[in-house]
Write a protein that holds these residues in place. Sequence first.
Motif, PDB file in Angstrom:
ATOM      1  N   VAL A 159      61.826 -93.875  64.288  1.00 59.89           N
ATOM      2  CA  VAL A 159      61.798 -94.169  65.648  1.00 59.89           C
ATOM      3  C   VAL A 159      62.949 -93.904  66.298  1.00 59.89           C
ATOM      4  O   VAL A 159      62.986 -93.550  67.494  1.00 59.89           O
ATOM      5  N   LEU A 160      64.099 -94.251  65.883  1.00 57.08           N
ATOM      6  CA  LEU A 160      65.457 -93.942  66.310  1.00 57.08           C
ATOM      7  C   LEU A 160      65.712 -92.567  66.728  1.00 57.08           C
ATOM      8  O   LEU A 160      66.133 -92.092  67.503  1.00 57.08           O
ATOM      9  N   VAL A 161      65.292 -91.591  65.757  1.00 58.97           N
ATOM     10  CA  VAL A 161      65.569 -90.288  65.801  1.00 58.97           C
ATOM     11  C   VAL A 161      64.612 -89.716  67.157  1.00 58.97           C
ATOM     12  O   VAL A 161      64.937 -88.764  67.896  1.00 58.97           O
ATOM     13  N   CYS A 162      63.203 -90.240  67.040  1.00 62.01           N
ATOM     14  CA  CYS A 162      62.358 -89.790  68.202  1.00 62.01           C
ATOM     15  C   CYS A 162      62.947 -90.136  69.765  1.00 62.01           C
ATOM     16  O   CYS A 162      62.954 -89.430  70.552  1.00 62.01           O
ATOM     17  N   VAL A 163      63.558 -91.291  69.417  1.00 64.30           N
ATOM     18  CA  VAL A 163      64.147 -91.939  70.832  1.00 64.30           C
ATOM     19  C   VAL A 163      65.414 -91.175  71.243  1.00 64.30           C
ATOM     20  O   VAL A 163      65.568 -90.370  72.354  1.00 64.30           O
ATOM     21  N   ALA A 164      66.311 -90.645  70.208  1.00 63.49           N
ATOM     22  CA  ALA A 164      67.250 -89.798  70.247  1.00 63.49           C
ATOM     23  C   ALA A 164      67.028 -88.670  71.119  1.00 63.49           C
ATOM     24  O   ALA A 164      67.771 -88.084  71.618  1.00 63.49           O
ATOM     25  N   LEU A 165      66.035 -87.880  70.238  1.00 65.01           N
ATOM     26  CA  LEU A 165      65.494 -86.752  70.835  1.00 65.01           C
ATOM     27  C   LEU A 165      65.284 -86.650  72.199  1.00 65.01           C
ATOM     28  O   LEU A 165      65.095 -85.811  72.829  1.00 65.01           O
ATOM     29  N   LEU A 166      64.317 -87.826  72.404  1.00 63.85           N
ATOM     30  CA  LEU A 166      63.958 -87.812  73.913  1.00 63.85           C
ATOM     31  C   LEU A 166      65.004 -87.982  75.012  1.00 63.85           C
ATOM     32  O   LEU A 166      64.871 -87.370  76.021  1.00 63.85           O
ATOM     33  N   VAL A 167      66.131 -88.546  74.561  1.00 65.49           N
ATOM     34  CA  VAL A 167      67.075 -88.473  75.445  1.00 65.49           C
ATOM     35  C   VAL A 167      68.120 -87.320  75.414  1.00 65.49           C
ATOM     36  O   VAL A 167      68.611 -87.121  76.304  1.00 65.49           O
ATOM     37  N   TYR A 168      68.237 -86.756  74.093  1.00 64.71           N
ATOM     38  CA  TYR A 168      69.104 -85.549  74.057  1.00 64.71           C
ATOM     39  C   TYR A 168      68.454 -84.575  74.631  1.00 64.71           C
ATOM     40  O   TYR A 168      69.066 -83.755  75.320  1.00 64.71           O
ATOM     41  N   GLN A 169      67.027 -84.291  74.314  1.00 64.53           N
ATOM     42  CA  GLN A 169      66.394 -82.923  74.946  1.00 64.53           C
ATOM     43  C   GLN A 169      65.048 -83.294  75.282  1.00 64.53           C
ATOM     44  O   GLN A 169      64.016 -83.132  74.398  1.00 64.53           O
ATOM     45  N   PRO A 170      64.681 -83.733  76.326  1.00 63.04           N
ATOM     46  CA  PRO A 170      63.360 -84.381  76.819  1.00 63.04           C
ATOM     47  C   PRO A 170      62.054 -83.558  76.656  1.00 63.04           C
ATOM     48  O   PRO A 170      60.949 -83.870  76.008  1.00 63.04           O
ATOM     49  N   ALA A 171      62.135 -82.356  76.841  1.00 63.56           N
ATOM     50  CA  ALA A 171      61.195 -81.061  76.825  1.00 63.56           C
ATOM     51  C   ALA A 171      60.573 -81.121  75.026  1.00 63.56           C
ATOM     52  O   ALA A 171      59.663 -81.231  75.133  1.00 63.56           O
ATOM     53  N   LEU A 172      61.900 -80.945  74.284  1.00 58.77           N
ATOM     54  CA  LEU A 172      61.485 -80.601  73.007  1.00 58.77           C
ATOM     55  C   LEU A 172      61.095 -82.094  72.202  1.00 58.77           C
ATOM     56  O   LEU A 172      60.428 -82.254  71.548  1.00 58.77           O
ATOM     57  N   GLY A 173      62.083 -83.170  72.911  1.00 57.18           N
ATOM     58  CA  GLY A 173      61.749 -84.498  72.325  1.00 57.18           C
ATOM     59  C   GLY A 173      60.165 -85.038  72.462  1.00 57.18           C
ATOM     60  O   GLY A 173      59.908 -85.744  71.540  1.00 57.18           O
ATOM     61  N   VAL A 174      59.752 -84.625  73.255  1.00 57.04           N
ATOM     62  CA  VAL A 174      58.257 -84.987  73.748  1.00 57.04           C
ATOM     63  C   VAL A 174      57.275 -84.470  72.628  1.00 57.04           C
ATOM     64  O   VAL A 174      56.672 -85.177  72.124  1.00 57.04           O
ATOM     65  N   VAL A 175      57.576 -83.154  72.234  1.00 53.25           N
ATOM     66  CA  VAL A 175      56.810 -82.551  71.214  1.00 53.25           C
ATOM     67  C   VAL A 175      56.886 -83.369  69.895  1.00 53.25           C
ATOM     68  O   VAL A 175      56.076 -83.568  69.194  1.00 53.25           O
ATOM     69  N   VAL A 176      58.130 -83.664  69.638  1.00 58.88           N
ATOM     70  CA  VAL A 176      58.305 -84.149  68.268  1.00 58.88           C
ATOM     71  C   VAL A 176      58.088 -85.710  68.490  1.00 58.88           C
ATOM     72  O   VAL A 176      57.503 -86.095  67.346  1.00 58.88           O
ATOM     73  N   ALA A 177      58.294 -86.620  69.532  1.00 60.20           N
ATOM     74  CA  ALA A 177      57.754 -87.798  69.672  1.00 60.20           C
ATOM     75  C   ALA A 177      56.379 -87.885  69.299  1.00 60.20           C
ATOM     76  O   ALA A 177      55.691 -88.828  68.897  1.00 60.20           O
ATOM     77  N   ALA A 178      55.544 -87.007  69.949  1.00 59.66           N
ATOM     78  CA  ALA A 178      54.120 -86.882  70.005  1.00 59.66           C
ATOM     79  C   ALA A 178      53.548 -86.658  68.455  1.00 59.66           C
ATOM     80  O   ALA A 178      52.559 -86.991  67.936  1.00 59.66           O
ATOM     81  N   GLY A 179      54.357 -85.564  68.027  1.00 62.26           N
ATOM     82  CA  GLY A 179      53.910 -84.899  66.488  1.00 62.26           C
ATOM     83  C   GLY A 179      53.979 -85.963  65.345  1.00 62.26           C
ATOM     84  O   GLY A 179      53.300 -85.982  64.343  1.00 62.26           O
ATOM     85  N   LEU A 180      55.007 -86.639  65.304  1.00 69.10           N
ATOM     86  CA  LEU A 180      55.635 -87.370  64.018  1.00 69.10           C
ATOM     87  C   LEU A 180      54.757 -88.726  63.879  1.00 69.10           C
ATOM     88  O   LEU A 180      54.181 -88.855  62.753  1.00 69.10           O
ATOM     89  N   PRO A 181      54.164 -89.495  64.922  1.00 68.42           N
ATOM     90  CA  PRO A 181      53.142 -90.327  64.581  1.00 68.42           C
ATOM     91  C   PRO A 181      51.874 -89.756  63.914  1.00 68.42           C
ATOM     92  O   PRO A 181      51.395 -90.476  63.057  1.00 68.42           O
ATOM     93  N   LEU A 182      51.424 -88.750  64.315  1.00 70.17           N
ATOM     94  CA  LEU A 182      50.136 -88.076  63.845  1.00 70.17           C
ATOM     95  C   LEU A 182      50.705 -87.640  62.411  1.00 70.17           C
ATOM     96  O   LEU A 182      49.685 -87.741  61.366  1.00 70.17           O
TER      97      LEU A 182
END
Length: 601
Positions: A159-182
């Motif tokens: 969860v922390l890494v997904c949030v950090a990626l959304l803050v660090y690089q939103p464009a790619l962070g959205v892809v990662v945040a959506a893919g990891l729960p799946l």
Amino acid sequence: MQIQDLPYSDPGVPDARSGPRFLWWLGRNQLGGQFKSLAWGLLHFVSVSALPFCVGTAIQAVVDRSGSRLALAGALLALAGFGTALGDTFLHRAAVTNWITAAARVQQLLARRAAVLGSALTRRVAAGEVVAVSTGDVEKIGWFVEAVSRFTAAALTVVLVCVALLVYQPALGVVVAAGLPLLAIAVLPLLPRATRRADLQREKAGRATELASDTVAGLRVLRGIGGEELFLDRYRRASQEVRHAAVRSARMWSLISAIQVLLPGLLMVVVVWYGVHLARQGRITVGELVTVYSSVMVLTYPLRHFEEIAMAYSFSRPSAKRAARVLSLERATDTEGSRTADVPSGDLYDPATGLLAPSGRLTAVVCGDPDAAGLLAERLGGHPAEQSDSVLLGGVPLDELPLDTAREAVLVQDKDPVLLSGSLRELLDVPGSGHVDARDALAAAQCGDVLEALAQGSLDAEDPMDTRITERGRSLSGGQRQRLALARSLVTDPAVLVLDEPTSAVDSHTEARIAEGVRALREGRTTVVFTSSPLLLDHADRVVLVHEGEVAAVGVHRELVHTEPRYRAVVTRETEDEAALSGVLEEDHVLNALEEIEETA
């Protein structure tokens, strides 16, 4: 709780209503260890997950030719490496401690329950199941308890890494945040089938263990009747069923593992493809692309703990269910006791059958049904099938006494006593009044030839008391084991001694001498002997015939054998019609045999 502090002074009162409730109870009782493991786990996983950010920063510093940022990235990389090593070391220590302490708690609970139930335990639960619970099941329960904190740390890190990626690089962070729960829930549809296969494997393994323990226990008998190969084939078939079930279970878990490898790989492909597209457009830097890619690659490590917790729960749930079943068994009487701890004295009386054993007398009980005799002996020892069947000692119900006091007052030796491995001295080193010497007990039980046999079979023991006895006394004959067990019971010198067929494997001459020895050694103490042997019955002060669950006749042996056909049928092994034709003549033969034995002795 640390490992060096084991065993627990009090393992607690378990919630044994179900397997999951028992697991939850175990986790609640180890909150300190769980939080410690969680803290070290967070340090370890967060440090590992920080490595991609450090690498991405270093690469971008090289691209931008910034020495200060490169030095900063190196320092952060060293700090993350130190945190990774420190967290991993102490996480392992905390996890192993949680595992061992949870397993030790379960083992103490099982041992305490076995002590409370006594021989009633194996009448309610198969011996093989008890063995399976106290060995393999304990290990799997401990595995799940310690895996919970590591899984929690891994989930929080994701969860922390997904949030950090959304803050660090939103464009790619959205892809990662959506893919990891799946990725985390992708294997959920397969878990019920994997759990069923794991349950089936554990069930078959328990049956195989039960068959193996029963076969080993009856090996001497199997050799005598030539049934070794038959039971070996049965165990071979049972073990093959376990193997097939284990292979089917492993196939399902290997499929889950493959999915856990395949899906993160696909996510990395998507991230790289989309990241390169964004880099060409100038929307992200090379360092940011490397950071996001490395983060996805590193996150496969904490994601593996989602698979592990699923496996741990699937394997521990049936194990916890079996453990809860054993721990939920209750003694029919009050364990703690509502009276003082003083050992009562007086007559032993069973209201269910009307059996009365006067204080200080030797009472023999004749029962035509061996199973009913065994249950009655257990009831006299304070293990009734129902609360209303409590036995009275000196007018005091045994269920109102503390368990330790009840066992100090009444000792029951069943018809198949167990000898533990060790020296003969250790075998006879049991709690007792101190009034009966071990050698006097051995003499009363006619163990002289047993001592000679042990001394001849030992090369290094000068004193027969120091000779070793193998597990369950397998190197001894049935009669020798029976006499050693009787000597052990005599050493304890309880207020009431209940013996169930104590001489069934002994010859008649030895049996007559044992009757005299027990009567002399137990003079003034209450003794109850379940037997149908005329040699023991003739030495009893009082003989009681129990027929169809009730006292049918009371007297002495020579009187009852003449006046009570049902008694004569049990003692002489005759039917009532045969006894009516030859009862008197048969009794004359028995009396003559008794006189001859007495003269010989």
